[in-house]
Design a protein around this motif. Structure first.
Motif, PDB file in Angstrom:
ATOM      1  N   ASN A   1       1.758  -7.537  -8.766  1.00  0.00           N
ATOM      2  CA  ASN A   1       0.889  -6.149  -8.976  1.00  0.00           C
ATOM      3  C   ASN A   1       0.560  -5.920 -10.658  1.00  0.00           C
ATOM      4  OD1 ASN A   1       0.752  -5.710  -6.127  1.00  0.00           O
ATOM      5  ND2 ASN A   1       3.025  -5.025  -6.206  1.00  0.00           N
TER       6      ASN A   1
ATOM      7  N   LYS B   1      -6.389  -9.060 -11.792  1.00  0.00           N
ATOM      8  CA  LYS B   1      -5.447  -8.290 -11.138  1.00  0.00           C
ATOM      9  C   LYS B   1      -4.492  -9.303 -10.519  1.00  0.00           C
ATOM     10  CE  LYS B   1      -7.708  -4.196  -9.950  1.00  0.00           C
ATOM     11  NZ  LYS B   1      -8.422  -3.502  -8.729  1.00  0.00           N
TER      12      LYS B   1
ATOM     13  N   ASN C   1      -1.817 -10.002  -7.591  1.00  0.00           N
ATOM     14  CA  ASN C   1      -1.645  -9.623  -6.169  1.00  0.00           C
ATOM     15  C   ASN C   1      -0.176  -9.469  -6.003  1.00  0.00           C
ATOM     16  OD1 ASN C   1      -0.904 -12.204  -5.118  1.00  0.00           O
ATOM     17  ND2 ASN C   1      -3.153 -12.572  -4.945  1.00  0.00           N
ATOM     18  N   SER C   2       0.035  -8.893  -4.626  1.00  0.00           N
ATOM     19  CA  SER C   2       1.769  -8.721  -4.428  1.00  0.00           C
ATOM     20  C   SER C   2       2.214 -10.027  -3.921  1.00  0.00           C
ATOM     21  CB  SER C   2       1.688  -7.887  -3.173  1.00  0.00           C
ATOM     22  OG  SER C   2       0.895  -8.623  -2.006  1.00  0.00           O
TER      23      SER C   2
ATOM     24  N   GLU D   1      -7.836 -11.587  -5.351  1.00  0.00           N
ATOM     25  CA  GLU D   1      -7.637 -10.613  -4.023  1.00  0.00           C
ATOM     26  C   GLU D   1      -6.996 -11.466  -3.051  1.00  0.00           C
ATOM     27  OE1 GLU D   1      -8.503  -7.703  -3.577  1.00  0.00           O
ATOM     28  OE2 GLU D   1      -9.098  -7.481  -5.816  1.00  0.00           O
ATOM     29  N   LEU D   2      -6.272 -10.776  -2.072  1.00  0.00           N
ATOM     30  CA  LEU D   2      -5.883 -11.411  -0.901  1.00  0.00           C
ATOM     31  C   LEU D   2      -6.677 -11.556   0.168  1.00  0.00           C
ATOM     32  CD1 LEU D   2      -2.020 -10.097  -1.096  1.00  0.00           C
ATOM     33  CD2 LEU D   2      -2.545 -12.377  -1.403  1.00  0.00           C
TER      34      LEU D   2
END
Length: 311
Positions: A47, A60, A62-63, A69-70
């Motif tokens: 994040n 970005k 991701n988690s 992007e996931l």
């Protein structure tokens, strides 16, 4: 004298603050995400976000600790693994391999796991990790020639890169190089800008080459062919290669391609047809380059009699 020193100090502080404001406002340097070790793999702290140089787009993390992007879900999953070409900080999210491939295979989901500096052997560790966690239908591994060489500690030991010692047949996980210093440097934008513009050039010392290595490169022959063969042999014995397709950049030496095919490893040799896929100032693919790569990969997956995507 004290007043002069005080004025110089205040002037220096003023320049540092002003420089920091200017660098941040105009995004004159790229933001760099911070890393952490997870087992044998270097991943990013989840994040995070930042701007690429110039501020034209934002990246970005991701988690899961990867850039991009996931997928909406992990059904019919195809993973995409690689180095900075897959990490792809220099392009916006819509120019990633997963986005382009999704247009050709709408019934599948794509998960990208890329990071600059990933060697072939670390990429294999990533595929093993993804296999255990997500059970993907297929894994796509994007590689350049340097990813092979940098994997082999017998050629040159690089502690900040995951390698394999072929003589001892052991994996050598990477170590984060000066993480505290890098964190300070990357977050102090003005100092980082000056560091990038005026890097310190330290004297290089000549080192003796290992006489046992295959060092000759002439008449189209490849350096370290013997070591590459030993590396691929190591991969075939320690990793599940059946569900991995190795996607090789156009400039890779064709001897490596032949070597991999001798081991019945599924490969796609990209062909840029003398088109320019890269930035003028950078060896990485532009959006156009990524689009053309995804097109060739999709054509191979659809047309090859040896590859059938599982349902």
């Amino acid at each position: 004298m004290k007043k002069l020193i005080l004025r110089l100090f205040l002037f220096t502080v003023y320049i540092l603050i002003l420089g920091e404001i200017v660098i941040r406002f105009f995004h004159l340097t790229s933001d760099i995400p911070n890393r952490q070790m997870q087992g044998t793999i270097q991943k990013y702290f989840p994040n995070q976000q930042g701007y690429w140089k110039g501020g034209g787009h934002q990246w970005k993390v991701n988690s899961k600790g990867w850039v991009g992007e996931l997928p909406e879900n992990y059904d019919n999953l195809i993973t995409i693994v690689g180095d900075s070409f897959i990490e792809n900080l220099m392009n916006p999210d819509y120019c990633h391999q997963g986005v382009y491939l999704k247009k050709y295979f709408e019934d599948y989901n794509f998960f990208e796991a890329g990071r600059s500096g990933v060697s072939l052997i670390e990429a294999m560790e990533i595929t093993k990790n993804l296999e255990e966690e997500y059970k993907p239908k297929l894994q796509l591994l994007y590689l350049g020639e340097s990813d092979f060489k940098e994997s082999i500690a017998d050629i040159s030991r690089k502690p900040n890169i995951t390698q394999v010692d072929l003589k001892e047949q052991i994996l050598l996980p990477s170590k984060l190089k000066a993480p505290i210093f890098k964190k300070i440097l990357y977050n102090w934008k003005f100092i980082y800008y000056m560091y990038m513009r005026f890097p310190l050039k330290l004297p290089k010392f000549k080192t003796k080459k290992n006489a046992t290595l295959s060092l000759v490169k002439k008449e189209g022959k490849i350096m370290y062919l013997k070591e590459y063969k030993e590396l691929i042999d190591y991969l075939s014995r320690h990793y599940r290669l059946k569900d991995i397709i190795f996607i090789l950049r156009p400039e890779i030496n064709k001897e490596i391609v032949k070597l991999m095919k001798n081991y019945s490893i599924k490969t796609i040799l990209l062909n840029n047809h003398k088109e320019v896929w890269t930035f003028s100032h950078d060896r990485h693919w532009t959006c156009y380059g990524h689009e053309q790569v995804a097109k060739q990969v999709s054509n191979y997956l659809k047309n090859s009699i040896n590859i059938v995507l599982p349902n």
